[in-house]
Scaffold this active site. Structure first.
Site, PDB file in Angstrom:
ATOM      1  N   GLU A 178       0.803  -1.222   0.000  1.00 39.02           N
ATOM      2  CA  GLU A 178       0.000   0.000   0.000  1.00 39.02           C
ATOM      3  C   GLU A 178       0.838   1.275   0.000  1.00 39.02           C
ATOM      4  O   GLU A 178       0.433   2.277  -0.577  1.00 39.02           O
ATOM      5  CB  GLU A 178      -0.945  -0.002   1.205  1.00 39.02           C
ATOM      6  CG  GLU A 178      -2.042  -1.051   1.140  1.00 39.02           C
ATOM      7  CD  GLU A 178      -2.949  -0.865  -0.060  1.00 39.02           C
ATOM      8  OE1 GLU A 178      -3.388   0.274  -0.326  1.00 39.02           O
ATOM      9  OE2 GLU A 178      -3.220  -1.867  -0.757  1.00 39.02           O
ATOM     10  N   SER A 188     -55.912 -23.071  36.463  1.00 41.26           N
ATOM     11  CA  SER A 188     -55.498 -23.851  37.634  1.00 41.26           C
ATOM     12  C   SER A 188     -54.037 -23.662  38.001  1.00 41.26           C
ATOM     13  O   SER A 188     -53.621 -24.071  39.093  1.00 41.26           O
ATOM     14  CB  SER A 188     -55.768 -25.334  37.382  1.00 41.26           C
ATOM     15  OG  SER A 188     -57.155 -25.562  37.210  1.00 41.26           O
TER      16      SER A 188
END
Length: 772
Positions: free
Chosen positions: A195, A479
């Protein structure tokens, strides 16, 4: 000479300026233009400098917050679900090999062994070193955990948490930050080699390269080359749009000059390596080298090999073209170009070059992940929004460690889906063609003593409906509420006391109300224990009246269950609305020695610097003493052994369980809540619009619970609760229901009593044998 002649001469002089005069004039104009340009450039540079200072003084990047599961514990003697564990290891990034693992992330499987090379994973609350471990199995039981290198036995192995989700900002970038100062030199050299090999020599741009690019662009009639250095690339990526114009190139150059003036080379390189784009992971961009190293090689950047560092450096030019997943051949060639460049610039010895080039390209296994535990994530987000703004979650890189166990979560989702499909196949009238009106369900799994939510499913298909029924649906518990009635009565009733089960009519607001039992053949009298075990409605309502409806309501409110004021008798049968999570939390108190925990989804929140900024621990509230909690659990164990949930033993549940079925009027809702000392799970089944499902809790919800729990052997120890002080065991005559004497044998049974509420009368039906 006349005035007119003088005027004509002046005009001729102006028209006939000498070359020297023209040069002076042009020079004056050029100097003025140059001065203006320099002044404008200086002003613009000051503006750029301030903009750069402002940009860098604040947050440089929006870093999404990451959500993690809980860690996974393995220990000697533990039973495991091998298939679930291997599935989880795959999600953690462990990839199967045919040889013993030699690098982190590798896994070898045999019929009696799981060998791993652990990842390196470090946080303020959890540290895992990379090392080999060997888990020896005997069937579904862990026989031993060892380190094959040192042959040391490990009593406990804690696997790293699993990444579940990210809170993305609008750019959907995955990013972790790195420090260049902590990187091996070859990682930096790999990037510089291809680079910008003169990075440490120039001042932001190389004049020769810049002029060459300018000439190429001029001949082409447009921008073809950039002559870019790393500083110029950073200026372009970090501050500018991707347009290709001479104006943008000038801005790029000026920004590069300011960057070089204001920051060190090391700082510029660090910003660049954290900024650069490295491809895609699904819909999210992989940004920065740290994220790229983790994604492509499942490593920290500092752990990359020379070949791996060169691979990543080579991808910068065209990340998708050189992806090791999509284009491995092109990626390999590009990697070798980088390695050669490193050798060319003196950053790699010849022997190292040859070794790196001979290294095969081995990226980490990659599988695209769908969203995991979506209803839990929605619930978690609701809790996080009370602590942090959406902007904070999207930008500040928080690490959020949750309570979820992904093994349990996957079982929950599968068990719910299979269970609902089985119900529809068994009862075709339950099928709906409209996906939005399908039979639905919810499952919550918690650790009772901590309140940790370890799994949550709020519906059968999140894609069809995002409504979280587990946390937000308000349904009647039926219940499943009865244990709170019986808890209220424990101060004055023992398990062997008898209750009336005869039909009665109650006047409610001037209207008659007559509760009915599920079975028409219910006995006229029933013991306290069997009334709960068999879920006898009439006996329960009579009991609620006997101890006082307001007292029952006070108990319910203490457990954070909503009850009307004044309470109606139907409350005893669960005629109120609760969210499944409320009910699951309330039941946790029975399994946690009478302590009610707060439901937790968050354990810790860590900021991007590694500081713990939020730590959630079990918030508890003592409601009842351990003796009463134990008594309720023992009564609920009878529900499973001889009552409405007795079918559990035929479904393979052969360990001690306390549980309660629940069915509402017209079978609109079906429930089962069951727990052991280590885990509690609640299942609800019903239609969103309240249509009847034509099934009870024992036939609709209980099978899902059984399927779920059978697949979680790691949470099933087979142990029962220890008997606390305040609970006594006595032998009771089966015929008289009184304390047994020697003459009652063998017609006796053992019963538990709270101290002070135990039976005091001795059996008078059987004489005690004479002793000589």
């Amino acid at each position: 000479m006349t005035q007119e002649c003088v005027s004509d001469m002046k005009k001729r002089r102006k028209k006939n300026k000498t070359p020297k005069q023209w040069l002076n004039y042009l020079f004056y104009i050029l100097v003025s233009i140059t001065a203006l340009a320099i002044a404008a450039t200086a002003i613009y540079l000051v503006f750029l400098s301030r903009a750069i200072d402002k940009r860098f003084s604040g947050r440089r990047w929006d870093i999404p917050s990451r959500v993690y599961s809980d860690t996974t514990l393995l220990y000697t003697g533990q039973r495991i679900n091998r298939a679930l564990l291997v599935e989880k290891l795959g999600r953690l990034g462990y990839r199967e090999t045919s040889h013993p693992p030699g690098r982190q992330g590798e896994m070898q499987l045999t019929s009696s062994r799981i060998a791993l090379y652990l990842h390196s994973f470090h946080t303020p609350i959890y540290n895992q070193k990379e090392m080999p471990v060997q888990i020896d199995l005997q069937g579904d039981r862990v026989e031993a955990i060892t380190n094959p290198e040192t042959r040391a036995r490990l009593p406990l192995l804690e696997l790293e948490p699993e990444e579940l989700m990210l809170y993305y900002g609008p750019d959907r970038e995955r990013r972790q930050l790195l420090s260049v100062r902590k990187l091996p030199p070859y990682v930096v050299h790999a990037v510089l080699a291809v680079e910008d090999h003169d990075f440490y020599k120039h001042h932001g741009f190389v004049l020769k390269g810049y002029l060459r690019a300018f000439w190429v662009n001029l001949k082409a009639g447009g921008i073809q080359q950039g002559g870019s250095t790393i500083t110029l690339q950073l200026a372009k990526n970090y501050f500018l749009t991707p347009e290709r114009t001479y104006r943008r190139k000038l801005k790029e150059l000026l920004i590069a000059l300011v960057l070089e003036y204001k920051f060190s080379k090391t700082d510029i390189l660090e910003i660049y390596l954290n900024e650069i784009y490295w491809g895609q992971r699904g819909s999210a961009a992989v940004s920065g080298m740290a994220e790229a190293a983790r994604f492509y090689f499942d490593k920290e950047v500092s752990k990359l090999s020379v070949a791996e560092a060169a691979t990543l450096a080579g991808m910068i030019q065209a990340p998708n073209l050189y992806s090791p997943y999509r284009h491995p051949d092109a990626c390999l060639k590009r990697r070798n170009v980088v390695l050669s460049a490193m050798r060319q610039w003196g950053w790699l010895r010849t022997d190292k070059l040859e070794g790196a080039m001979a290294t095969p390209l081995k990226p980490a296994a990659y599988t695209a992940k769908g969203r995991q535990a979506p209803h839990f994530m929605d619930y978690l987000t609701d809790q996080l929004m009370e602590l942090y703004s959406p902007e904070t979650l999207k930008t500040e890189g928080l690490s959020i460690y949750t309570t979820i166990d992904t093994q349990v979560q996957s079982v929950v989702e599968e068990a719910l889906s299979k269970g609902l499909a089985h119900l529809e196949n068994s009862y075709p009238e339950l099928k709906r063609s409209d996906p939005g009106k399908q039979l639905q369900g919810a499952v919550i799994v918690m650790q009772p003593k901590t309140g940790y939510i370890i799994a949550m499913s709020g519906g059968r298909d999140y894609g069809t409906s995002q409504f979280n029924r587990a946390a937000h649906a308000l349904r009647q518990p039926g219940s499943a509420f009865k244990p709170f009635v019986f808890l209220t009565a424990l101060d004055s009733y023992s398990p062997i006391d008898t209750l009336s089960n005869e039909p009665q009519t109650y006047m409610i607001d001037g209207n008659p109300w007559e509760p009915k039992n599920y079975s028409e053949n219910a006995p006229p009298e029933v013991t306290f224990r069997m009334a709960l075990a068999e879920s006898q409605n009439i006996a329960t309502v009579n009991l609620a009246y006997a101890v006082g409806l307001e007292n029952v309501a006070d108990t319910a409110r203490a457990f954070h269950l909503p009850v009307s004021k004044p309470p109606y008798p139907s409350m005893a049968l669960g005629a109120m609305e609760v969210a499944p999570l409320m009910l699951a939390r309330a039941y946790c108190a029975f399994a946690a020695d009478g302590v009610l925990p707060f439901p937790l989804s968050i354990k810790n929140v860590v900021d991007e610097t590694g500081t713990v900024i939020e730590s959630r621990h079990a918030l508890i509230e003592r409601l009842i003493n351990p003796a009463k909690a134990y008594m309720v659990s023992d009564l609920l164990r009878s529900v499973v052994e001889v009552g409405t949930a007795r079918s559990l033993k035929f479904r393979g549940v052969d360990w001690p369980v306390a549980g309660k079925t629940g069915t509402t009027n017209d079978s609109r809702d079906a429930w089962f809540v069951g727990y052991t000392p280590n885990i509690l799970a609640l299942v609800w089944v019903g239609f969103d619009d309240g249509e009847s499902i034509h099934a009870s809790g024992s036939s609709a919800a209980l099978p899902i619970w059984a399927d779920l729990m059978k697949r979680l052997p790691q949470y099933v120890s087979g142990e029962w609760f220890a008997v606390p002080p305040g609970v006594e065991k006595h032998s009771i005559c089966l015929e008289s229901g009184q304390l047994a004497n020697d003459g009652c044998c063998p017609r006796t049974f053992q019963e538990l009593f709270l101290t002070g509420v135990e039976q005091t009368e001795t059996c008078g039906l059987h004489d005690c044998p004479s002793r000589f």
